[in-house]
Design an enzyme around this catalytic site. Structure first.
Site, PDB file in Angstrom:
ATOM      1  N   ALA A  64       0.837  -1.198   0.000  1.00 45.17           N
ATOM      2  CA  ALA A  64       0.000   0.000   0.000  1.00 45.17           C
ATOM      3  C   ALA A  64       0.878   1.255   0.000  1.00 45.17           C
ATOM      4  CB  ALA A  64      -0.914   0.000   1.212  1.00 45.17           C
ATOM      5  N   GLY A 107      -0.231  -5.320   0.283  1.00 39.17           N
ATOM      6  CA  GLY A 107      -1.264  -5.324  -0.741  1.00 39.17           C
ATOM      7  C   GLY A 107      -0.805  -5.957  -2.032  1.00 39.17           C
ATOM      8  N   GLU A 110      -1.295  -9.628  -1.518  1.00 34.85           N
ATOM      9  CA  GLU A 110      -2.741  -9.871  -1.582  1.00 34.85           C
ATOM     10  C   GLU A 110      -3.242  -9.796  -3.020  1.00 34.85           C
ATOM     11  OE1 GLU A 110      -4.237  -8.264   2.754  1.00 34.85           O
ATOM     12  OE2 GLU A 110      -3.515  -6.799   1.284  1.00 34.85           O
ATOM     13  N   GLU A 130       2.451  -5.904   7.302  1.00 39.84           N
ATOM     14  CA  GLU A 130       1.618  -4.849   7.893  1.00 39.84           C
ATOM     15  C   GLU A 130       1.788  -4.708   9.400  1.00 39.84           C
ATOM     16  OE1 GLU A 130      -0.652  -6.192   4.163  1.00 39.84           O
ATOM     17  OE2 GLU A 130       0.588  -7.121   5.725  1.00 39.84           O
TER      18      GLU A 130
END
Length: 256
Positions: A64, A107, A110, A130
């Site tokens: 992210a 992310g 993911e 994270e």
């Protein structure tokens, strides 16, 4: 310059490429929205039979965009409805191959897990770091990862934030193949071309049944499989495929 680019490198194959190399393809809200729109576009295009998702030859996606998140409130995050953007990727009816070079973190990891196949370069790294910045995965990192590699391997990744190498990812079930870094894009396209040459209706039914059956009981999943199998006998491609087999010729599939 567009942050997400759609290209058609081969017949019936779309390439969706993250295009923010200066920030290692960090996923801000704009990128997520563009990814969602791109997947909706290729998913609805009858000429596209397979999709390659990539960040390029240097990095897949490093996570992210922290600058975009650092001062956000809980309400800000809720109102973003980011889960709907991720769902557009998960709902793509066409097979998706992630071509992963370099980092696939947070992310980015993911995002790769939204694909149906992952082709990783030898130098790729997968991780969910994270926890090291005070949060946790929020787009499937605790759920898709656990389903892919099992509880104990997933727990180690999400609780420590430590990444795993491409070879480790392959051994634990987080990658389909590992190839030399300079072969990743070509291998992903090769596989995509192979899938795109197969009957599109059968390919889409296989993807749908595999994904829908993961969280169903075995009996329910077998029922889904049986009904999809039977349905394909209404297709022209089934008749063409079997007739071509009997006639010892190459079939011509039309997705009908």
């Amino acid at each position: 310059m567009m942050s997400v680019v759609i290209e058609q490198a081969l017949a019936h194959v779309a390439v969706i490429r993250l295009n923010r190399p200066a920030v290692r393809n960090a996923l801000n809200q704009e990128v997520r929205a563009l990814l969602a729109a791109s997947f909706e576009e290729v998913g609805a295009n009858p000429d596209i039979r397979c999709v390659v998702l990539t960040g390029g030859e240097q990095v897949f996606a490093a996570g992210a965009d922290i600058r975009d998140l650092a001062e956000r409130s809980a309400i800000d995050m809720m109102l973003r409805n980011t889960h709907r953007l991720w769902q557009a990727i998960a709902s793509c009816p066409k097979p998706v191959i992630a071509a992963v070079n370099g980092l696939a973190l947070g992310g980015g990891c993911e995002l790769a897990m939204h694909a149906d196949l992952i082709i990783a370069g030898e130098g790729a790294a997968f991780g969910q770091p994270e926890v090291r910045i005070g949060i946790m995965p929020g787009a499937g990192g605790t759920q898709r990862l656990t389903r892919a590699v099992g509880k104990f391997k997933a727990m180690k990744m999400v609780l420590t934030g430590q990444p795993v190498s491409a070879r480790e990812a392959l051994e634990m079930g987080l990658a389909s193949e590992v190839v030399a870094d300079d072969k990743v894009q070509a291998r992903a396209l090769e596989l995509a071309a192979e899938i795109a040459a197969l009957p599109p209706l059968a390919v889409m039914q296989i993807k749908e049944v595999v994904l829908a059956g993961q969280d169903a009981s075995l009996d329910a999943a077998l029922t889904l499989e049986r009904k999809a199998f039977q349905l394909l006998f209404a297709s022209q491609d089934q008749k063409e495929g079997m007739q071509a087999f009997l006639e010892k010729r190459k079939p011509e599939y039309k997705g009908l």
